[in-house]
Design an enzyme around this catalytic site. Structure first.
Site, mmCIF file in Angstrom:
data_model
loop_
_atom_site.group_PDB
_atom_site.id
_atom_site.type_symbol
_atom_site.label_atom_id
_atom_site.label_comp_id
_atom_site.label_asym_id
_atom_site.label_seq_id
_atom_site.Cartn_x
_atom_site.Cartn_y
_atom_site.Cartn_z
ATOM 1 N N LYS A 114 0.691 4.296 6.647
ATOM 2 C CA LYS A 114 0.124 5.383 5.844
ATOM 3 C C LYS A 114 0.974 6.830 5.749
ATOM 4 O O LYS A 114 1.455 6.894 6.995
ATOM 5 C CB LYS A 114 -1.511 5.500 5.772
ATOM 6 N N SER B 39 0.757 -1.292 0.097
ATOM 7 C CA SER B 39 0.042 0.001 -0.112
ATOM 8 C C SER B 39 0.653 1.280 -0.056
ATOM 9 O O SER B 39 0.433 2.275 -0.057
ATOM 10 C CB SER B 39 -0.916 0.019 1.058
#
Length: 280
Positions: A103, A48
Site C-alpha cells: 500500500k 488495490s
C-alpha cells in the site's frame, strides 16, 4: 600402479566436484543474505494499487532502506531513512502476518488524519492524490457507517473517515469503553491483555484508564481507493511489520492467463512498457 583420473587443469574429479559444491553453497548463502537483508522480489496479486501498480507486476523491494529485520528477533539493522508519507511500502498484513501486503503510506506516527468527501487531510492540510490513484465506486455520504470499517462501532466510511490520531512511541492514550475499539489491537500487539467489564477497562488484569504506547504506527491506503483492504478497515500498521519500500517493476504480464495451458497467449500478454518502471 593405478593411474588417477585428472581434469585438464590437473585436479582430480573429486576435488573439482567439491569445489563446484562449495561454490554452489556460497552462492546460495549470498542469495539468501541478499533476499533477507537487501532486496526481495514481490508479486502484485490484486488491483488495490491500480493504476500505479497492476496485478501481475513483479517488483524488487528495497529491504535495507528502512532497516532490515533480523529474522526471529526484534533487532533491526541501521536504516537509510525513515518511512515517508507517500512511500509505497510492503508489509506483513496485521491480521495474518504470513501474508505480505503493499500500500501507500498516508500518515506517519503522531499525524492526525481525516478523510472528508474522499479528500485526505493530514494535520489539517489537504494531501494531493497520487498521480495514478482512482475512485471506481459510489461516493458514500458522511455519517453513514461502512461494514467492517475500523474502528468498530464508529460512523466512519471509506470516503469520510476520522479524525483519527496515528499513535507514536510515548503517546499516552485514554482507555474508556469508547476508545477501546481503537486501541485494543495495538495494546495486544505490544504484549498486553485488555478487556472491558461494564464501563471499566482492565489492562493485564488491573483496572486502567491510561496506556503509554511503546511503538510507532503508520496508516496505509491503496491507490485504488474503492477497492483496497487497507488501514481504513484493519487499523494501524506497526513499524516492525514493514518489510521494505517498492523500488522497480522488473516483470509484468496478465496474471489470469495460465502459462502451462496457454503459453503463447501468456507470453503475448507481457507488458513490455512496464519492465524497468520505477515505483513512486
Amino acid at each position: 600402479m593405478k593411474k588417477q583420473n585428472t581434469t585438464p587443469n590437473g585436479k582430480n574429479g573429486k576435488t573439482q566436484s567439491r569445489e563446484w559444491f562449495e561454490a554452489l553453497v556460497i552462492a546460495a548463502l549470498v542469495a539468501a543474505i541478499l533476499r533477507m537483508f537487501v532486496i526481495e522480489s514481490y508479486r502484485i496479486p490484486t488491483g488495490s494499487m491500480e493504476k500505479t501498480l497492476l496485478a501481475g507486476d513483479f517488483l524488487f523491494v528495497n529491504k535495507f532502506v528502512y532497516g532490515a529485520k533480523v529474522p526471529f528477533t526484534d533487532i533491526s539493522l541501521p536504516k537509510v531513512h525513515d518511512v515517508r508519507r507517500g512511500d509505497i511500502i510492503v508489509f506483513k498484513f496485521p491480521r495474518d502476518r504470513s501474508l505480505n501486503y503493499i500500500k501507500r503510506c498516508i500518515a506517519l506516527p503522531g499525524d492526525n488524519l481525516e478523510i472528508r468527501n474522499q479528500q485526505v487531510y493530514i494535520n489539517g492540510k489537504g494531501m494531493q492524490l497520487p498521480p495514478h490513484a482512482q475512485f471506481i465506486g459510489t461516493k458514500m455520504p458522511a455519517g453513514v457507517p461502512e461494514f467492517q470499517i475500523f474502528p468498530s462501532m464508529s460512523d466512519y466510511n471509506k470516503d469520510n473517515y476520522g479524525p483519527i490520531h496515528i499513535p507514536r512511541s510515548g503517546d499516552v492514550i485514554t482507555l474508556t469503553s469508547a476508545t477501546l475499539p481503537l486501541y485494543r489491537d495495538l495494546i495486544a500487539y505490544e504484549g498486553h491483555t485488555v478487556s472491558l467489564v461494564g464501563d471499566q477497562v482492565f489492562l493485564d488484569g488491573q483496572a486502567a484508564n491510561r496506556y503509554t504506547v511503546s511503538r510507532n504506527y503508520y496508516f496505509a491506503m491503496g491507490d485504488n481507493r474503492d477497492n483496497s483492504l487497507d488501514s481504513r478497515y484493519w487499523g494501524f500498521l506497526p513499524e516492525n511489520d514493514i518489510v521494505g519500500q517498492a523500488m522497480m517493476v522488473y516483470w509484468s504480464w496478465d496474471p489470469d492467463l495460465p502459462l502451462l495451458f496457454d503459453p503463447v497467449e501468456k507470453i503475448a500478454s507481457i507488458r513490455w512498457n512496464r519492465i524497468g518502471l520505477a515505483v513512486h
